[in-house]
Design an enzyme around this catalytic site. Structure first.
Site, PDB file in Angstrom:
ATOM      1  N   HIS A  75       0.254   5.872   8.665  1.00  0.00           N
ATOM      2  CA  HIS A  75       1.503   4.839   9.234  1.00  0.00           C
ATOM      3  C   HIS A  75       2.715   5.535   8.693  1.00  0.00           C
ATOM      4  O   HIS A  75       2.645   5.820   7.242  1.00  0.00           O
ATOM      5  CB  HIS A  75       1.360   3.401   8.705  1.00  0.00           C
ATOM      6  CG  HIS A  75       0.480   2.637   9.650  1.00  0.00           C
ATOM      7  ND1 HIS A  75       0.231   1.428   9.739  1.00  0.00           N
ATOM      8  CD2 HIS A  75      -0.338   3.128  10.588  1.00  0.00           C
ATOM      9  CE1 HIS A  75      -0.483   0.822  10.813  1.00  0.00           C
ATOM     10  NE2 HIS A  75      -1.002   1.984  11.326  1.00  0.00           N
ATOM     11  N   TYR A 201       5.383  -7.474   8.518  1.00  0.00           N
ATOM     12  CA  TYR A 201       5.870  -8.353   7.349  1.00  0.00           C
ATOM     13  C   TYR A 201       6.809  -9.424   7.823  1.00  0.00           C
ATOM     14  O   TYR A 201       8.189  -8.777   8.132  1.00  0.00           O
ATOM     15  CB  TYR A 201       6.072  -7.681   6.036  1.00  0.00           C
ATOM     16  CG  TYR A 201       5.152  -7.099   5.395  1.00  0.00           C
ATOM     17  CD1 TYR A 201       4.972  -5.463   5.790  1.00  0.00           C
ATOM     18  CD2 TYR A 201       4.455  -7.592   4.367  1.00  0.00           C
ATOM     19  CE1 TYR A 201       3.893  -4.704   5.126  1.00  0.00           C
ATOM     20  CE2 TYR A 201       3.567  -6.654   3.523  1.00  0.00           C
ATOM     21  CZ  TYR A 201       3.359  -5.439   3.946  1.00  0.00           C
ATOM     22  OH  TYR A 201       2.462  -4.502   3.282  1.00  0.00           O
ATOM     23  N   PRO A 292      -0.501  -9.933  -3.219  1.00  0.00           N
ATOM     24  CA  PRO A 292      -0.626  -8.823  -2.298  1.00  0.00           C
ATOM     25  C   PRO A 292       0.299  -8.016  -1.622  1.00  0.00           C
ATOM     26  O   PRO A 292       0.320  -7.219  -1.202  1.00  0.00           O
ATOM     27  CB  PRO A 292      -1.750  -9.492  -1.556  1.00  0.00           C
ATOM     28  CG  PRO A 292      -1.658 -10.909  -1.627  1.00  0.00           C
ATOM     29  CD  PRO A 292      -0.810 -11.098  -3.019  1.00  0.00           C
ATOM     30  N   LYS A 296      -0.305  -3.488  -3.446  1.00  0.00           N
ATOM     31  CA  LYS A 296      -0.498  -2.481  -4.800  1.00  0.00           C
ATOM     32  C   LYS A 296      -1.676  -2.881  -5.604  1.00  0.00           C
ATOM     33  O   LYS A 296      -1.672  -2.021  -6.564  1.00  0.00           O
ATOM     34  CB  LYS A 296       0.809  -2.832  -5.525  1.00  0.00           C
ATOM     35  CG  LYS A 296       2.031  -2.330  -5.005  1.00  0.00           C
ATOM     36  CD  LYS A 296       2.113  -0.823  -4.698  1.00  0.00           C
ATOM     37  CE  LYS A 296       3.384  -0.296  -3.843  1.00  0.00           C
ATOM     38  NZ  LYS A 296       3.113   0.766  -3.352  1.00  0.00           N
ATOM     39  N   TYR A 388       6.618   1.535  -1.605  1.00  0.00           N
ATOM     40  CA  TYR A 388       5.631   1.265  -0.837  1.00  0.00           C
ATOM     41  C   TYR A 388       4.687   2.256  -0.671  1.00  0.00           C
ATOM     42  O   TYR A 388       3.575   2.169  -0.837  1.00  0.00           O
ATOM     43  CB  TYR A 388       6.087   0.923   0.638  1.00  0.00           C
ATOM     44  CG  TYR A 388       5.183   0.080   1.313  1.00  0.00           C
ATOM     45  CD1 TYR A 388       5.186  -1.282   1.524  1.00  0.00           C
ATOM     46  CD2 TYR A 388       4.142   0.602   1.994  1.00  0.00           C
ATOM     47  CE1 TYR A 388       4.158  -2.000   2.145  1.00  0.00           C
ATOM     48  CE2 TYR A 388       3.132  -0.042   2.583  1.00  0.00           C
ATOM     49  CZ  TYR A 388       3.158  -1.304   2.899  1.00  0.00           C
ATOM     50  OH  TYR A 388       2.069  -1.944   3.376  1.00  0.00           O
TER      51      TYR A 388
END
Ligand code: FAD
Ligand code: DHB
Length: 394
Positions: A75, A201, A292, A296, A388
């Protein structure tokens, strides 16, 4: 009594313990792994889903990336969303890096299969696992009622948040620093192709929601619930209703399918003050856990293991310096990760039901403001993309 000697005794055959075994095997350092659950039980845990580029690099360097290259979904970004507006953060354009969606279950299965091929000593179903270090590090346990003693130069606790190894570090030195969150995640696996190309998200007045995936056929979805909520209160229909509402944007539809797994996970941050005490070392969840949001947990375990594996190899060659600085280096990286996980969690969740209504409203509005700022700021997006996709492992 079965007696064995090795160089590194690893407690816990989760991703951290098995990966450390591979790093040691690659450098010719003897090790043995002791796990208290059965092999099937370890393999059945669903858990995490996203590998940072840094974690992929570690697995690749050990020749353990065939499965993830074959079936992992690369991704180049994520979608963030608020109030029916969705925007994309393009990691590739912003920082030239990607992440790979590849479930922890698959990582675990790949690590196990590679240990089988090496003929490694990985002992499952060990009862009453008790490490001790009074000058001669030893792990005592029983298998099928038979007592065992595993003597070693080092004991590594890769035994997760509720593990036993950290009991060898005096409480005043271990001194965990913790934070509770007034939210939990209800996660489901569903046999339905993902309705999105990349993860979504979402912040919604009802709470957080996320759309992730495991494969082109299987979706992984989460909704924020209260920490004390019971799974029985969440029928499959109620879960889909909540997802439909919270993930809605005009012109987009969430496909539904049979739910095959459903669980609630509470959120907590906890970081010990040291990962090393004499010949006792901690890696992964045994030393620290994160909420979560931001994916990570597993990646932090991989980072610790990469640092510790290299340090143990240098120590075997006579240079103790990397081992002496392992805890400080791993905790410095971990606190950056904690800060990111906390900020992603605060950004995307609504305050719990006990928060006064005006305070809830203020916090929600300011989070929408922050998301709008991020959607229009290349600087803010670049910072999220850098974190990220994974900070450097040094
Ligand atoms: P673990 O995976 O916990 O492995 C520890 C191993 O040690 C286990 O096999 C355990 O059985 C064994 N063990 C424990 N005690 C003993 C003992 N006394 N003797 C011998 N063996 C012992 N992270 C994300 O990034 N995204 C997610 O969505 C996500 N979801 C999660 C959901 C749940 C329910 C949990 C618990 C964690 C989740 N995580 C998630 C975190 C992620 O799964 C962990 O960070 C990761 O598993 C850490 O790997 P580890 O090997 O350090 O610990
Ligand atoms: C998944 C879990 C996470 O915590 C996250 O941030 C992204 C994806 C997952 O399970 O797929």
């Amino acid at each position: 009594m079965h007696q064995q000697r090795t160089r590194v005794a690893i407690i816990g055959a989760g991703p951290a313990g098995l990966l450390l075994g591979h790093l040691l095997a690659a450098r010719g350092i003897p090790f043995a792994v002791v796990e208290h659950r059965s092999r099937d039980r370890v393999l059945s845990r669903v858990r995490a889903g996203v590998l940072e580029q840094s974690s992929v690099d570690v697995l690749e360097s050990l020749g353990l990336a065939d499965g993830l290259h074959a079936d992992g979904l690369v991704h180049g970004g994520i979608h963030l969303q608020h109030e029916q507006e969705r925007f994309h953060i393009d990691f590739e354009a912003l920082v030239g890096r990607t992440v790979t969606v590849y479930g922890q279950q698959r990582v675990q299965a790949d690590l196990m299969a590679a240990h089988d091929a090496l003929g490694s000593t990985v002992l499952y179903d060990a009862a009453d696992v008790t490490p001790a270090d009074d000058g001669d590090p030893v792990v005592r346990f029983t298998i099928d009622g038979e007592p065992h003693e595993l003597h070693a130069d080092f004991i590594v606790g890769a035994d997760g948040f509720h593990g036993v190894t950290k009991s060898l570090i005096p409480p005043a030195l271990l001194a965990p620093v913790e934070r509770e969150y007034d939210a939990a995640w209800l996660g489901v696996l569903a046999d339905v192709p993902p309705s999105t190309d990349e993860l979504i998200y979402a912040l919604h007045p009802d709470g957080f929601a996320m759309h992730s995936m495991r494969s082109p056929e299987v979706s992984r979805l989460y909704v924020q619930v209260e920490p004390d909520e019971r799974l029985e209160e969440w029928s499959d229909d109620r879960v889909w209703d909540a997802l439909d509402t919270r993930l809605a944007v005009p012109g987009w539809r969430l496909e539904h399918g049979p739910i095959t797994e459903k669980a609630i996970t509470r959120m907590r941050s906890s970081v010990v003050s040291t990962l090393a005490h004499g010949r006792v070392l901690l890696v992964g969840d045994a030393g620290h856990i994160v909420p979560p949001t931001g994916a990570k947990g597993l990646n932090s375990a991989v980072a610790d293991v990469a640092m510790l594996g290299a340090a143990l190899a240098e120590q075997a060659g006579g240079d103790e310096s990397a081992l002496a600085s392992y805890s400080d280096r791993a905790l410095a990286r971990q606190w950056k990760v904690q800060q990111f996980s906390q900020s992603m969690t605060d950004l995307l969740h609504v305050p719990g039901a006990t928060t006064p209504a005006d305070e809830r409203q203020f916090r929600y509005r300011s989070r929408v403001g922050q998301l709008r700022y991020i959607s229009g700021s290349r600087f803010a997006q670049q910072s999220i993309a850098e974190q990220y996709t994974g900070l450097a492992i040094r």
